[in-house]
Design a protein around this motif. Structure first.
Motif, PDB file in Angstrom:
ATOM      1  N   ASN A   1       3.119   1.619   8.590  1.00 10.88           N
ATOM      2  CA  ASN A   1       3.692   2.954   8.456  1.00 10.88           C
ATOM      3  C   ASN A   1       3.963   3.616   9.804  1.00 10.88           C
ATOM      4  O   ASN A   1       4.168   4.806   9.883  1.00 10.88           O
ATOM      5  CB  ASN A   1       2.759   3.844   7.641  1.00 10.88           C
ATOM      6  CG  ASN A   1       2.583   3.314   6.251  1.00 10.88           C
ATOM      7  OD1 ASN A   1       3.504   2.776   5.668  1.00 10.88           O
ATOM      8  ND2 ASN A   1       1.392   3.429   5.723  1.00 10.88           N
TER       9      ASN A   1
ATOM     10  N   ALA B   1       2.536   1.697  -3.404  1.00  8.94           N
ATOM     11  CA  ALA B   1       1.568   2.135  -4.408  1.00  8.94           C
ATOM     12  C   ALA B   1       1.303   3.636  -4.318  1.00  8.94           C
ATOM     13  O   ALA B   1       1.000   4.276  -5.324  1.00  8.94           O
ATOM     14  CB  ALA B   1       0.258   1.372  -4.240  1.00  8.94           C
ATOM     15  N   LEU B   2       1.438   4.213  -3.131  1.00  8.20           N
ATOM     16  CA  LEU B   2       1.221   5.646  -2.953  1.00  8.20           C
ATOM     17  C   LEU B   2       2.473   6.465  -3.256  1.00  8.20           C
ATOM     18  O   LEU B   2       2.442   7.687  -3.170  1.00  8.20           O
ATOM     19  CB  LEU B   2       0.732   5.932  -1.536  1.00  8.20           C
ATOM     20  CG  LEU B   2      -0.676   5.429  -1.254  1.00  8.20           C
ATOM     21  CD1 LEU B   2      -1.004   5.564   0.212  1.00  8.20           C
ATOM     22  CD2 LEU B   2      -1.689   6.193  -2.090  1.00  8.20           C
TER      23      LEU B   2
ATOM     24  N   LEU C   1      -1.462   7.732   6.546  1.00  7.25           N
ATOM     25  CA  LEU C   1      -2.228   6.490   6.573  1.00  7.25           C
ATOM     26  C   LEU C   1      -2.234   5.905   7.976  1.00  7.25           C
ATOM     27  O   LEU C   1      -1.232   5.919   8.676  1.00  7.25           O
ATOM     28  CB  LEU C   1      -1.621   5.456   5.625  1.00  7.25           C
ATOM     29  CG  LEU C   1      -1.741   5.725   4.135  1.00  7.25           C
ATOM     30  CD1 LEU C   1      -1.063   4.620   3.358  1.00  7.25           C
ATOM     31  CD2 LEU C   1      -3.186   5.842   3.721  1.00  7.25           C
TER      32      LEU C   1
ATOM     33  N   ARG D   1       0.837  -1.201   0.000  1.00  6.04           N
ATOM     34  CA  ARG D   1       0.000   0.000   0.000  1.00  6.04           C
ATOM     35  C   ARG D   1       0.877   1.258   0.000  1.00  6.04           C
ATOM     36  O   ARG D   1       0.597   2.220  -0.703  1.00  6.04           O
ATOM     37  CB  ARG D   1      -0.913  -0.031   1.222  1.00  6.04           C
ATOM     38  CG  ARG D   1      -1.887   1.114   1.305  1.00  6.04           C
ATOM     39  CD  ARG D   1      -2.762   0.953   2.538  1.00  6.04           C
ATOM     40  NE  ARG D   1      -3.726   2.030   2.629  1.00  6.04           N
ATOM     41  CZ  ARG D   1      -4.394   2.338   3.720  1.00  6.04           C
ATOM     42  NH1 ARG D   1      -4.216   1.620   4.816  1.00  6.04           N
ATOM     43  NH2 ARG D   1      -5.240   3.317   3.732  1.00  6.04           N
ATOM     44  N   SER D   2       1.924   1.249   0.794  1.00  4.77           N
ATOM     45  CA  SER D   2       2.834   2.398   0.859  1.00  4.77           C
ATOM     46  C   SER D   2       3.576   2.606  -0.460  1.00  4.77           C
ATOM     47  O   SER D   2       3.737   3.736  -0.918  1.00  4.77           O
ATOM     48  CB  SER D   2       3.855   2.200   1.970  1.00  4.77           C
ATOM     49  OG  SER D   2       3.224   2.032   3.205  1.00  4.77           O
TER      50      SER D   2
ATOM     51  N   GLY E   1       3.742   8.963  -0.509  1.00  6.47           N
ATOM     52  CA  GLY E   1       2.767   9.872   0.090  1.00  6.47           C
ATOM     53  C   GLY E   1       1.870   9.157   1.089  1.00  6.47           C
ATOM     54  O   GLY E   1       0.662   9.232   0.995  1.00  6.47           O
ATOM     55  N   TYR E   2       2.462   8.469   2.038  1.00  5.03           N
ATOM     56  CA  TYR E   2       1.682   7.628   2.930  1.00  5.03           C
ATOM     57  C   TYR E   2       1.834   8.003   4.404  1.00  5.03           C
ATOM     58  O   TYR E   2       1.467   7.235   5.283  1.00  5.03           O
ATOM     59  CB  TYR E   2       2.082   6.161   2.760  1.00  5.03           C
ATOM     60  CG  TYR E   2       3.568   5.924   2.811  1.00  5.03           C
ATOM     61  CD1 TYR E   2       4.234   5.777   4.015  1.00  5.03           C
ATOM     62  CD2 TYR E   2       4.300   5.857   1.642  1.00  5.03           C
ATOM     63  CE1 TYR E   2       5.593   5.582   4.054  1.00  5.03           C
ATOM     64  CE2 TYR E   2       5.656   5.662   1.675  1.00  5.03           C
ATOM     65  CZ  TYR E   2       6.300   5.504   2.884  1.00  5.03           C
ATOM     66  OH  TYR E   2       7.652   5.307   2.917  1.00  5.03           O
TER      67      TYR E   2
END
Length: 175
Positions: free
Chosen positions: A51, A38-39, A46, A35-36, A42-43
């Motif tokens: 994170n 993929a961003l 979250l 998820r991190s 910019g995480y």
């Protein structure tokens, strides 16, 4: 003003100011969560347990209990394992614990004649603990219920070869 702009433009020419590759614990900058990644960096906001070391304030914001396991296999046999857990209580705040292990596998050593002369391994680990909470209940100010603060600490160790060339330390983040 012109002199300041000229000096700022010349800064990249001074290799003394370049610290790339000269610091320890670079493995802590690896983003293990899909998820991190993929961003694209910019995480920080979250509420993802993976994170917690990026923005420790989010430890107190997330779900009641979260666990994350990240297994990455890089080229040349490099393996990354990250295990993170957090527990959040609405009034007491959130606690988190994480473990990171990075193993490079065997790196072949070569002599001046470019023939194999053994191998060496590089292994890194980190233990991460953190705390985060809302400022509203802490200061008894309802207006600050949506403002969070957090602190995390990381104890890390790096070894190269037989372990005689080991580096360790402690890092703290405030968010």
């Amino acid at each position: 003003k012109t002199l300041l702009l000229l000096l700022a433009g010349l800064l990249p020419l001074f290799p003394v100011l370049d610290t790339t590759g000269s610091t320890g614990a670079e493995f802590l900058k690896i983003t293990g969560s899909a998820r991190s990644v993929a961003l694209g960096g910019g995480y920080a906001a979250l509420d993802d347990v993976n994170n917690m070391s990026v923005n420790p304030a989010m430890i107190g914001y997330g779900k009641q209990f979260s666990v994350g396991l990240n297994l990455l296999s890089f080229f040349q046999g490099v393996t990354y394992i990250g295990l993170n857990a957090s527990f959040n209580h609405q009034t007491l705040g959130g606690l988190s614990l994480g473990l990171i292990y990075l193993d490079s596998g065997e790196i072949p050593l070569t002599a001046d004649t470019f023939t194999a002369s053994g191998s060496v391994a590089k292994r890194d680990f980190a233990i991460i603990g953190g705390y985060g909470r809302s400022l509203g209940p802490l200061l008894k100010l309802p207006a600050l219920d949506g403002v969070y603060v957090g602190l995390d600490g990381r104890y890390f160790g790096e070894s190269f070869g037989t372990g005689a060339d080991a580096l360790g330390g402690m890092l703290f983040d405030f968010g």
